[in-house]
Design a protein around this motif. Sequence first.
Motif, PDB file in Angstrom:
ATOM      1  N   VAL A 100       0.839  -1.201   0.000  1.00 43.51           N
ATOM      2  CA  VAL A 100       0.000   0.000   0.000  1.00 43.51           C
ATOM      3  C   VAL A 100       0.874   1.251   0.000  1.00 43.51           C
ATOM      4  CG1 VAL A 100      -1.816   1.253   1.205  1.00 43.51           C
ATOM      5  CG2 VAL A 100      -1.823  -1.223   1.241  1.00 43.51           C
ATOM      6  N   ALA A 101       1.935   1.249   0.814  1.00 46.26           N
ATOM      7  CA  ALA A 101       2.816   2.412   0.902  1.00 46.26           C
ATOM      8  C   ALA A 101       3.451   2.721  -0.450  1.00 46.26           C
ATOM      9  CB  ALA A 101       3.898   2.180   1.952  1.00 46.26           C
ATOM     10  N   GLU A 102       3.758   1.684  -1.200  1.00 43.88           N
ATOM     11  CA  GLU A 102       4.353   1.895  -2.523  1.00 43.88           C
ATOM     12  C   GLU A 102       3.395   2.655  -3.437  1.00 43.88           C
ATOM     13  OE1 GLU A 102       7.552   1.799  -5.000  1.00 43.88           O
ATOM     14  OE2 GLU A 102       7.465   1.027  -2.943  1.00 43.88           O
ATOM     15  N   ARG A 103       2.112   2.317  -3.357  1.00 44.48           N
ATOM     16  CA  ARG A 103       1.154   3.027  -4.207  1.00 44.48           C
ATOM     17  C   ARG A 103       0.840   4.421  -3.654  1.00 44.48           C
ATOM     18  NH1 ARG A 103      -2.890  -0.941  -6.180  1.00 44.48           N
ATOM     19  NH2 ARG A 103      -4.129  -0.590  -4.312  1.00 44.48           N
ATOM     20  N   LEU A 104       0.895   4.576  -2.330  1.00 42.86           N
ATOM     21  CA  LEU A 104       0.666   5.898  -1.750  1.00 42.86           C
ATOM     22  C   LEU A 104       1.729   6.904  -2.207  1.00 42.86           C
ATOM     23  CD1 LEU A 104      -0.355   5.044   1.941  1.00 42.86           C
ATOM     24  CD2 LEU A 104      -1.842   5.749   0.066  1.00 42.86           C
ATOM     25  N   LYS A 105       2.918   6.408  -2.561  1.00 41.07           N
ATOM     26  CA  LYS A 105       3.961   7.298  -3.062  1.00 41.07           C
ATOM     27  C   LYS A 105       3.573   7.930  -4.401  1.00 41.07           C
ATOM     28  CE  LYS A 105       7.736   4.706  -0.885  1.00 41.07           C
ATOM     29  NZ  LYS A 105       8.914   3.829  -1.139  1.00 41.07           N
ATOM     30  N   GLN A 106       2.621   7.294  -5.083  1.00 42.76           N
ATOM     31  CA  GLN A 106       2.201   7.777  -6.403  1.00 42.76           C
ATOM     32  C   GLN A 106       1.031   8.770  -6.277  1.00 42.76           C
ATOM     33  OE1 GLN A 106       1.553   4.372  -9.033  1.00 42.76           O
ATOM     34  NE2 GLN A 106       2.928   3.152  -7.763  1.00 42.76           N
ATOM     35  N   CYS A 107       1.029   9.546  -5.189  1.00 44.04           N
ATOM     36  CA  CYS A 107      -0.113  10.415  -4.895  1.00 44.04           C
ATOM     37  C   CYS A 107      -0.326  11.498  -5.950  1.00 44.04           C
ATOM     38  CB  CYS A 107       0.051  11.044  -3.513  1.00 44.04           C
ATOM     39  SG  CYS A 107       1.597  11.956  -3.295  1.00 44.04           S
ATOM     40  N   ARG A 108       0.708  11.824  -6.703  1.00 48.12           N
ATOM     41  CA  ARG A 108       0.557  12.856  -7.740  1.00 48.12           C
ATOM     42  C   ARG A 108       0.349  12.266  -9.135  1.00 48.12           C
ATOM     43  NH1 ARG A 108       1.888  17.611  -5.159  1.00 48.12           N
ATOM     44  NH2 ARG A 108       3.186  17.352  -3.291  1.00 48.12           N
ATOM     45  N   ASP A 109       0.287  10.937  -9.193  1.00 50.24           N
ATOM     46  CA  ASP A 109       0.074  10.256 -10.468  1.00 50.24           C
ATOM     47  C   ASP A 109      -1.426  10.246 -10.788  1.00 50.24           C
ATOM     48  OD1 ASP A 109      -0.135   8.548 -12.599  1.00 50.24           O
ATOM     49  OD2 ASP A 109       1.248   7.046 -11.793  1.00 50.24           O
ATOM     50  N   PRO A 110      -1.835  10.820 -11.916  1.00 51.59           N
ATOM     51  CA  PRO A 110      -3.263  10.874 -12.244  1.00 51.59           C
ATOM     52  C   PRO A 110      -3.848   9.528 -12.651  1.00 51.59           C
ATOM     53  CG  PRO A 110      -1.956  11.765 -14.059  1.00 51.59           C
ATOM     54  CD  PRO A 110      -0.997  11.490 -12.931  1.00 51.59           C
ATOM     55  N   THR A 111      -3.011   8.499 -12.708  1.00 54.47           N
ATOM     56  CA  THR A 111      -3.483   7.171 -13.129  1.00 54.47           C
ATOM     57  C   THR A 111      -4.614   6.666 -12.235  1.00 54.47           C
ATOM     58  OG1 THR A 111      -1.336   6.546 -14.016  1.00 54.47           O
ATOM     59  CG2 THR A 111      -2.805   4.748 -13.381  1.00 54.47           C
ATOM     60  N   TRP A 112      -4.424   6.819 -10.923  1.00 52.00           N
ATOM     61  CA  TRP A 112      -5.336   6.175  -9.979  1.00 52.00           C
ATOM     62  C   TRP A 112      -6.565   7.040  -9.715  1.00 52.00           C
ATOM     63  CZ3 TRP A 112      -3.770   1.479  -9.861  1.00 52.00           C
ATOM     64  CH2 TRP A 112      -2.418   1.194  -9.970  1.00 52.00           C
ATOM     65  N   ASN A 113      -7.728   6.392  -9.760  1.00 51.04           N
ATOM     66  CA  ASN A 113      -8.969   7.127  -9.524  1.00 51.04           C
ATOM     67  C   ASN A 113      -9.221   7.317  -8.024  1.00 51.04           C
ATOM     68  OD1 ASN A 113     -10.193   4.784  -8.481  1.00 51.04           O
ATOM     69  ND2 ASN A 113     -11.019   4.193 -10.479  1.00 51.04           N
ATOM     70  N   HIS A 114     -10.273   8.044  -7.717  1.00 52.10           N
ATOM     71  CA  HIS A 114     -10.561   8.397  -6.322  1.00 52.10           C
ATOM     72  C   HIS A 114     -10.811   7.169  -5.456  1.00 52.10           C
ATOM     73  CE1 HIS A 114     -12.248  10.416  -2.825  1.00 52.10           C
ATOM     74  NE2 HIS A 114     -13.331   9.678  -2.932  1.00 52.10           N
ATOM     75  N   GLU A 115     -11.524   6.196  -5.969  1.00 52.99           N
ATOM     76  CA  GLU A 115     -11.860   5.016  -5.156  1.00 52.99           C
ATOM     77  C   GLU A 115     -10.623   4.221  -4.772  1.00 52.99           C
ATOM     78  OE1 GLU A 115     -15.995   3.076  -5.081  1.00 52.99           O
ATOM     79  OE2 GLU A 115     -15.267   2.956  -7.149  1.00 52.99           O
ATOM     80  N   VAL A 116      -9.696   4.061  -5.719  1.00 58.08           N
ATOM     81  CA  VAL A 116      -8.454   3.347  -5.389  1.00 58.08           C
ATOM     82  C   VAL A 116      -7.702   4.094  -4.298  1.00 58.08           C
ATOM     83  CG1 VAL A 116      -6.207   2.597  -6.253  1.00 58.08           C
ATOM     84  CG2 VAL A 116      -8.244   2.269  -7.664  1.00 58.08           C
ATOM     85  N   ARG A 117      -7.588   5.399  -4.453  1.00 59.03           N
ATOM     86  CA  ARG A 117      -6.879   6.196  -3.444  1.00 59.03           C
ATOM     87  C   ARG A 117      -7.572   6.109  -2.087  1.00 59.03           C
ATOM     88  NH1 ARG A 117      -3.082   9.178  -5.955  1.00 59.03           N
ATOM     89  NH2 ARG A 117      -3.420   9.833  -8.113  1.00 59.03           N
ATOM     90  N   PHE A 118      -8.895   6.206  -2.099  1.00 53.59           N
ATOM     91  CA  PHE A 118      -9.632   6.196  -0.842  1.00 53.59           C
ATOM     92  C   PHE A 118      -9.476   4.867  -0.108  1.00 53.59           C
ATOM     93  CE2 PHE A 118     -13.401   5.276   1.700  1.00 53.59           C
ATOM     94  CZ  PHE A 118     -13.442   6.386   2.530  1.00 53.59           C
TER      95      PHE A 118
END
Length: 604
Positions: A181-199
Amino acid sequence: MKMDLNAIIEQMERGEQDAALIALQSYNKEMNQCFTFSREEEQDREHLGELVLGFLSRELQPSCLLACLETIRILSRDKRCLDSFISRSAMSTLACYAGIAVAGAATPAHSQPDEAQVENEEGDGEEVIEVSSQVVKESSPPSDNSDQEVIVEALKSICNILLHNETGQAVAADLQVIKGVAERLKQCRDPTWNHEVRFFDLRLTFLLTALRVDVRAQLSQKLHGVSLLGNHLEATLGLCWPDTLETARAGLEDMPPGELPPLSRQQTELAMEILKILFNITFDTNRRKVDEEAAAEYRHLGAILRHCLMSHADGEERTEEFHSHTVNLLGNLPLPCLDVLLMPKLQHGSTEYMGVNMDAVNMLLDFMEKKLDQGHKLKETLLPSLNLLTESARIHRETRKFLRSKVLPPLRDVTNRPEVGSTLRNKIVRLMTHIDTDVKDCAAEFLFVLCKESVSRFIKYTGYGNAAGLLAARGLLRGGRESGVYSEDEDSETEEYREAKAQSVAASTAPALMVTVVINPITGVVEEEQPNPMEGMTEEQKEYEAMKLVSMFDKLSRTNVIQPMQLGMDGKMREVTPEDLRKLTHNPLLQSEEPNNSDSGDEN
């Protein structure tokens, strides 16, 4: 029409994807809003869960894969039927579909529908597995909607399992899910991920840090959680840094904080999840010393939190919730780092005091008063902001003076008790006799700090009766002052208070039978002096009445109705022992009179 679960199981047991897809889609549609389950079908639901997990180990078309994960998400709501999902193999499979599997920790599974089938892990679970820190990374993250729907469904299922099952929590920790999860949280400025994935990435992180102390420490220390989540919060709010430790909304740098547009609902949702996670991993920070590097990190976070405090969400209720999480986290920061609340330069419309921007402190004060007025669950809702203001006032002179000007302005009303009225001072003094000890102590501490821990000034604003609890606990009932470092005292007495005090002094020299007006130190207000009930008694009569009272205290003490106390030389209260009372009652004068009065004393 009620669905036949056995019919769905039969379709699944046939093993045909098309038949399984139709059956699962029908089940998912009917059960989508179901959160309570009957006990009669427990075994059937467990069997269905096992069959669906079996399907996930096969090559599946995207629609069938999504339907299987939706079914697991629904079944995982039932905390009594989670046995199928809490095994290491099942959790690994879900972690892979969620895109958060860690190499060497997770059982290989399909993170993409077209990958070759990989066998599930087998064994009795006793084998020690080397957990690699390498995170499984896809060559290109999924960008189309269907792939992210799969990720979201897998994340929701894991969240349900963590929420309901302790074994599932342990397995997730063992699989190093937090690293993925932390690895993907690093991509917080990447527009790839939609709101639900981030949430749901954040919701999963929140659950792990709330439920597992080891994961909390891992994220905080090894994965640099404060920096990671601080950057995520900064990206979510769209902040820029026009000056050192001074934030602004990107594109709106020149706009005063009070005029900024409200945050969107999605921004607020993500920000609140981040704030809750940060609270979990910093809850003990203010109780320990931090090095210079960590202090800089916390100051950076504090500047972002100041922006949160000055921002508004879509609606008053959502704004209040957002500010509550912000205040809770601010209370965890090391106290010296709270100076960032005062750092921004003064702007048009800013609240200025002694040349310092007091916007954030004023917002905290307004928030605290709002929670106080609501009067609901004060320990949970009021104390975070009240404690934060107390500690800020203790270490920052400008903050203390500003708060004192708002809460304890120069005393003019000496006719009403300190707890009577609608001012903020009156409201907080009322809390000093609250039934909840934590609320009572926190309110007293706040006012005591605003009085620079001066006993005389504290009594002046609250009355000795209200102040006695804190003074007794501090050993200050004899007066004096705590050892806090404060600036020199300034004269804060108004003409009204000086006049009332002068009348009190005059009263001490007035004729005995004359009714005068005095400031009663117990209540803190001007009262008419009452006639002395012992006026005209001889010294022997006064002593007899006093010893009679001591005897009554002794009786009540021996029957455990009361516990008499006395003031010790250290300024603290101590118990009056039966031996102390016996010494007092064995007075020759009282002994000579007791036989004549013992009967009447018993009748009363």
